[in-house]
Design a protein around this motif. Structure first.
Motif, mmCIF file in Angstrom:
data_model
loop_
_atom_site.group_PDB
_atom_site.id
_atom_site.type_symbol
_atom_site.label_atom_id
_atom_site.label_comp_id
_atom_site.label_asym_id
_atom_site.label_seq_id
_atom_site.Cartn_x
_atom_site.Cartn_y
_atom_site.Cartn_z
ATOM 1 N N HIS A 159 1.313 4.355 -2.758
ATOM 2 C CA HIS A 159 1.043 5.874 -2.295
ATOM 3 C C HIS A 159 2.333 6.372 -2.886
ATOM 4 O O HIS A 159 2.208 7.302 -3.683
ATOM 5 C CB HIS A 159 0.944 6.133 -0.811
ATOM 6 N N LYS A 191 -14.576 11.891 9.089
ATOM 7 C CA LYS A 191 -13.707 11.592 7.868
ATOM 8 C C LYS A 191 -14.133 10.582 6.394
ATOM 9 O O LYS A 191 -13.581 10.732 5.998
ATOM 10 C CB LYS A 191 -12.238 11.559 7.823
ATOM 11 N N LYS A 231 0.709 -1.376 -0.141
ATOM 12 C CA LYS A 231 -0.204 0.167 0.049
ATOM 13 C C LYS A 231 0.807 0.827 -0.290
ATOM 14 O O LYS A 231 0.305 2.127 -0.627
ATOM 15 C CB LYS A 231 -0.840 0.030 1.023
ATOM 16 N N ILE A 254 -8.503 2.549 22.197
ATOM 17 C CA ILE A 254 -7.852 3.197 21.654
ATOM 18 C C ILE A 254 -7.192 3.915 22.961
ATOM 19 O O ILE A 254 -6.109 5.007 22.188
ATOM 20 C CB ILE A 254 -7.283 3.600 20.244
ATOM 21 N N LYS A 279 0.280 12.680 6.956
ATOM 22 C CA LYS A 279 -0.877 12.847 6.096
ATOM 23 C C LYS A 279 -1.982 11.367 5.986
ATOM 24 O O LYS A 279 -3.228 12.011 6.429
ATOM 25 C CB LYS A 279 -0.447 12.123 4.246
ATOM 26 N N GLU A 280 -1.482 10.639 7.550
ATOM 27 C CA GLU A 280 -2.295 9.477 7.440
ATOM 28 C C GLU A 280 -3.512 10.552 8.077
ATOM 29 O O GLU A 280 -4.902 9.304 8.613
ATOM 30 C CB GLU A 280 -1.788 8.723 8.444
ATOM 31 N N LYS A 281 -2.781 10.742 9.393
ATOM 32 C CA LYS A 281 -3.415 11.308 10.076
ATOM 33 C C LYS A 281 -4.661 12.437 9.746
ATOM 34 O O LYS A 281 -5.500 12.323 9.844
ATOM 35 C CB LYS A 281 -2.302 12.431 11.185
ATOM 36 N N GLU A 282 -3.913 12.825 9.007
ATOM 37 C CA GLU A 282 -4.141 14.776 8.259
ATOM 38 C C GLU A 282 -6.058 13.663 7.549
ATOM 39 O O GLU A 282 -7.439 14.146 7.980
ATOM 40 C CB GLU A 282 -3.873 14.896 7.351
ATOM 41 N N ILE A 283 -5.911 12.675 6.273
ATOM 42 C CA ILE A 283 -6.960 12.165 5.869
ATOM 43 C C ILE A 283 -7.964 11.397 6.775
ATOM 44 O O ILE A 283 -8.909 10.782 6.184
ATOM 45 C CB ILE A 283 -6.762 11.310 4.726
ATOM 46 N N GLY A 284 -7.869 10.855 8.747
ATOM 47 C CA GLY A 284 -8.065 9.963 9.251
ATOM 48 C C GLY A 284 -7.688 8.740 8.968
ATOM 49 O O GLY A 284 -8.328 8.076 10.225
ATOM 50 N N THR A 285 -7.312 8.256 8.294
ATOM 51 C CA THR A 285 -7.370 6.398 8.330
ATOM 52 C C THR A 285 -6.419 6.173 9.142
ATOM 53 O O THR A 285 -6.018 5.669 9.662
ATOM 54 C CB THR A 285 -6.121 6.347 6.997
ATOM 55 N N GLU A 343 -6.464 6.941 11.965
ATOM 56 C CA GLU A 343 -7.555 6.573 13.281
ATOM 57 C C GLU A 343 -7.596 4.812 13.071
ATOM 58 O O GLU A 343 -7.701 4.681 13.481
ATOM 59 C CB GLU A 343 -8.180 7.382 13.609
ATOM 60 N N ILE A 344 -8.170 4.660 11.557
ATOM 61 C CA ILE A 344 -9.009 3.492 11.433
ATOM 62 C C ILE A 344 -7.860 2.381 11.443
ATOM 63 O O ILE A 344 -7.776 1.745 12.380
ATOM 64 C CB ILE A 344 -9.059 3.434 9.381
ATOM 65 N N LEU A 345 -6.563 2.891 11.546
ATOM 66 C CA LEU A 345 -5.131 2.140 11.228
ATOM 67 C C LEU A 345 -5.055 1.790 13.298
ATOM 68 O O LEU A 345 -4.547 0.352 13.644
ATOM 69 C CB LEU A 345 -3.907 2.231 11.016
ATOM 70 N N LEU A 346 -5.466 2.603 13.889
ATOM 71 C CA LEU A 346 -5.196 2.317 15.114
ATOM 72 C C LEU A 346 -6.495 1.600 16.016
ATOM 73 O O LEU A 346 -5.871 1.023 16.492
ATOM 74 C CB LEU A 346 -5.458 3.505 16.012
ATOM 75 N N VAL A 347 -7.949 1.903 15.225
ATOM 76 C CA VAL A 347 -8.179 1.015 15.658
ATOM 77 C C VAL A 347 -8.393 -0.082 15.236
ATOM 78 O O VAL A 347 -8.632 -0.904 15.792
ATOM 79 C CB VAL A 347 -10.352 1.201 15.285
ATOM 80 N N SER A 348 -7.626 -0.907 13.762
ATOM 81 C CA SER A 348 -7.688 -1.911 13.572
ATOM 82 C C SER A 348 -6.775 -2.898 14.708
ATOM 83 O O SER A 348 -6.195 -2.231 15.787
ATOM 84 C CB SER A 348 -7.128 -1.865 12.671
ATOM 85 N N TYR A 373 -7.141 -6.707 8.551
ATOM 86 C CA TYR A 373 -7.845 -8.025 10.049
ATOM 87 C C TYR A 373 -7.632 -9.215 9.798
ATOM 88 O O TYR A 373 -8.038 -10.431 10.178
ATOM 89 C CB TYR A 373 -9.192 -7.194 9.933
ATOM 90 N N ALA A 407 -12.552 8.447 6.587
ATOM 91 C CA ALA A 407 -11.080 7.655 5.951
ATOM 92 C C ALA A 407 -10.744 5.892 4.493
ATOM 93 O O ALA A 407 -10.988 5.874 5.359
ATOM 94 C CB ALA A 407 -10.234 8.064 7.056
ATOM 95 N N ASP A 409 -5.333 7.745 -2.888
ATOM 96 C CA ASP A 409 -4.863 6.993 -4.060
ATOM 97 C C ASP A 409 -4.933 6.056 -4.653
ATOM 98 O O ASP A 409 -4.436 5.581 -5.029
ATOM 99 C CB ASP A 409 -3.576 8.100 -3.653
#
Lengths: 368, 242
Positions: free
Chosen positions: A14, B87, A10, B55, A197-203, A205-210, B107, B89, B93
């Protein structure tokens, strides 16, 4: 492991899909090294030099003629006494003076060796270095020519003296310098931007919840940049070696390991920056002001540390790039081994651990 | 401890120094329930939710999510929940397929699982013609639905939705809620925060947080009766002004 590979894949997408980062990553090293390389080599053309020939014999006359015939030098002035040096250099037109002591030819033949003194105006350190190199090359050439007709090899020793900046020692400042800048740029700036960038677009957060844990996320993000940095280091070394004839005297394995160490220290700085910046722009500004400027100004790359005022000299010690440049020059030019470079290496190791610990701490605070 | 509840929270508290962001909240959410988690900005919603999704570590109290303890089994909690942020998220790209691949991968889904689920997702959303487009070029409404579907890829028992309808038009919002209903009907528990009071009416039960505490918790109909209000909006205002 499968998750990790997915992550790296991934990250590579990028990098490849963003033209700007692609240029910084691959175009920049080549552009910089060519720019710096040719800017330096082009300066050596018809440099005006002075001669003080106290012996005026066969050897000195032949050598002077040879130097004058080369496209690099032009003999501008003959001096008659050593007290003229000061005034000659101060006029600034003459960049170097060759001194032949009395009876050069006789000494060479009877003793088998003779000294020729080269004085250079080192107010422009890079030029002075290059001039000295070229003169040395010409003299060496001359020496092997006369040795063709000799049974016992004769030796002409060049005794150089840098005036006004005697501490300056190394040639080819720019290859280690560009290498340091590029590695800093790729490792620290690009990683801090990509994490921000990951913080900015919010991903993020998603990664931390994963189910991935935070260290997996960071390692996954950083890993592709380690590979890229190593690749860049190799490109720079190859260009330096083949295009500019940068000497590669030392152990390449040691050079590689030290480079990986520096890459890691730069990466840990990048992670640290990303923990304090929420947007890509902030990360970029902090990287530029906080990392690149010190690397350029305080690492000894362009401005010799020894000629800086005391406070700046002290400050330069906390710039990892300074130590890396010392290591690079030591390995490339002086073939130094770890026995000589252990101190600088240890400093880099300690800095890396310190930055890593600090970013882990920062990262945790943010998570709380 | 009640383990057949999807979420079970008892006196959950979070302090930042002297400041108590979440003050001993307690509630339960049943399986397949749509639970609305409401509150003004700064009331502590986000902090509470962060503790539930593993978290942020609670200061005190207890909470079970999907049958796991958020204190000691945060990893298992994370594996069993889905999360979608305000967002939407996703990676702009990367293409739709690549996004699904990546998030499925983290996951721990196998390649075949990811393939079949991605195919399912594409058919369900009717987005065959844009599969190979970068997500960045899609309209916001599509990104929202896509983010929701990606959060459901690993078939979590509970989905946490953090203001999932911000910035999209009313028709898209309506469509989104239909997706939520469908998912809840299939047995997934939905935990949703929102600013839109009309959306609160769609929830099975609603809790309203004020200053770190849950001041009201019931079905929308009961709440309106209790506060003698015409709409959820009125309930909310009455509580906030108290």
């Amino acid at each position: 492991m499968k998750r990790f590979i997915g992550f790296v894949k991934k990250e590579i997408y990028h990098i490849l899909r963003d033209r700007r980062s692609l240029f910084i990553l691959f175009g920049m090293p080549i552009v910089q090294i060519l720019l710096f390389g040719f800017a330096i080599t082009n300066e050596i053309n018809n440099v005006k030099i002075g001669i003080l020939d106290k012996s005026n014999d066969e050897i000195s006359r032949q050598l002077i003629q040879k130097i004058d015939a080369s496209p690099y030098f032009q003999i501008d002035q003959y001096l008659y006494d050593s007290n003229e040096f000061e005034t000659t250099f101060k006029k600034g037109k003459i960049k170097a003076i060759l001194v032949f002591e009395a009876q050069t030819a006789k000494e060479l033949i009877t003793k088998g060796s003779v000294k020729i003194q080269v004085l250079t105006d080192a107010t422009e350190p890079n030029t002075a270095n290059t001039i000295l190199n070229y003169i040395q090359a010409i003299i060496q050439n001359f020496q092997s020519e006369i040795n063709l007709q000799q049974t016992i090899p004769l030796q002409i020793v060049v005794e150089s003296k840098m005036l006004y900046n005697p501490e300056l020692k190394s040639v080819y400042l720019f290859v280690p310098g560009v290498m340091t800048i590029i590695l800093m740029l790729v490792s620290a700036m690009m990683t801090s931007i990509s994490i921000a960038k990951e913080k900015e677009i919010g991903t993020m957060e998603i990664l931390l919840v994963s189910p991935l844990n935070p260290s997996q996320v960071i390692v996954g993000k950083v890993f592709p940049y380690i590979l890229l940095s190593i690749f860049n280091a190799i490109v720079i070394l190859l260009l330096g070696f083949f295009v500019f004839g940068m000497p590669m005297n030392g152990n390449l394995v040691l050079l590689g390991l030290e480079s990986v160490l520096f890459i890691l220290s730069a990466l840990s700085l990048g992670i640290l920056i990303s923990t304090i910046s929420q947007t890509q722009q902030t990360a970029m500004m902090i990287s530029l002001m906080g990392l690149l400027l010190p690397v350029i100004l305080l690492s000894g790359y362009i401005f010799p540390i020894s000629s800086m005022p005391q406070p700046l000299q002290i400050m330069s010690n906390i710039v990892p790039a300074k130590w890396y440049i010392i290591i690079l020059k030591g390995i490339m030019l002086k073939a130094s081994g770890i026995a000589l470079l252990w101190k600088e290496t240890l400093i880099l190791v300690i800095m890396t651990l310190f930055f890593l610990a600090l970013s882990v701490k920062n990262y945790k605070i943010r998570l709380e | 401890m009640n383990t057949d509840k999807s979420i079970w929270v008892k006196d959950l508290t979070k302090k930042f120094g002297d400041f108590t962001a979440v003050d001993a909240i307690s509630f339960e959410v049943g399986k397949g329930e749509i639970f609305g988690f409401l509150g003004a900005n700064g009331a502590g919603k986000t902090t509470a939710m962060k503790m539930l999704i593993g978290i942020s570590k609670p200061t005190s109290g207890a909470a079970m999510v999907a049958g796991y303890d958020v204190f000691h089994q945060a990893d298992l909690v994370k594996q069993n929940i889905g999360y979608m942020s305000q967002k939407f998220a996703l990676y702009d790209d990367l293409t739709i397929k690549e996004n699904a691949r990546f998030f499925g991968g983290i996951y721990g889904l196998t390649n075949t699982e990811i393939k079949s689920k991605t195919q399912q997702l594409i058919t369900d959303l009717g987005i065959q013609e844009v599969v190979n487009q970068n997500v960045g070029s899609l309209p916001l409404g599509w990104k929202q639905k896509l983010a929701f579907s990606v959060a459901l890829l690993h078939e979590p028992k509970i989905v946490f939705l953090d203001e999932p309808t911000g910035g999209v038009d009313p028709i898209t919002r309506r469509q989104f809620w239909e997706m939520i209903y469908k998912q809840a009907h299939n047995g997934t528990t939905i935990f949703v925060t929102t600013h839109y009071m009309d959306e609160a009416e769609y929830c099975d039960r609603v809790s309203i947080m004020v200053d770190g505490r849950i001041d009201a918790l019931d079905t929308p109909a009961q709440l309106k009766k209790q506060f003698d209000a015409e709409s959820m909006n009125e309930v909310f205002l009455k509580l906030a002004r108290k």
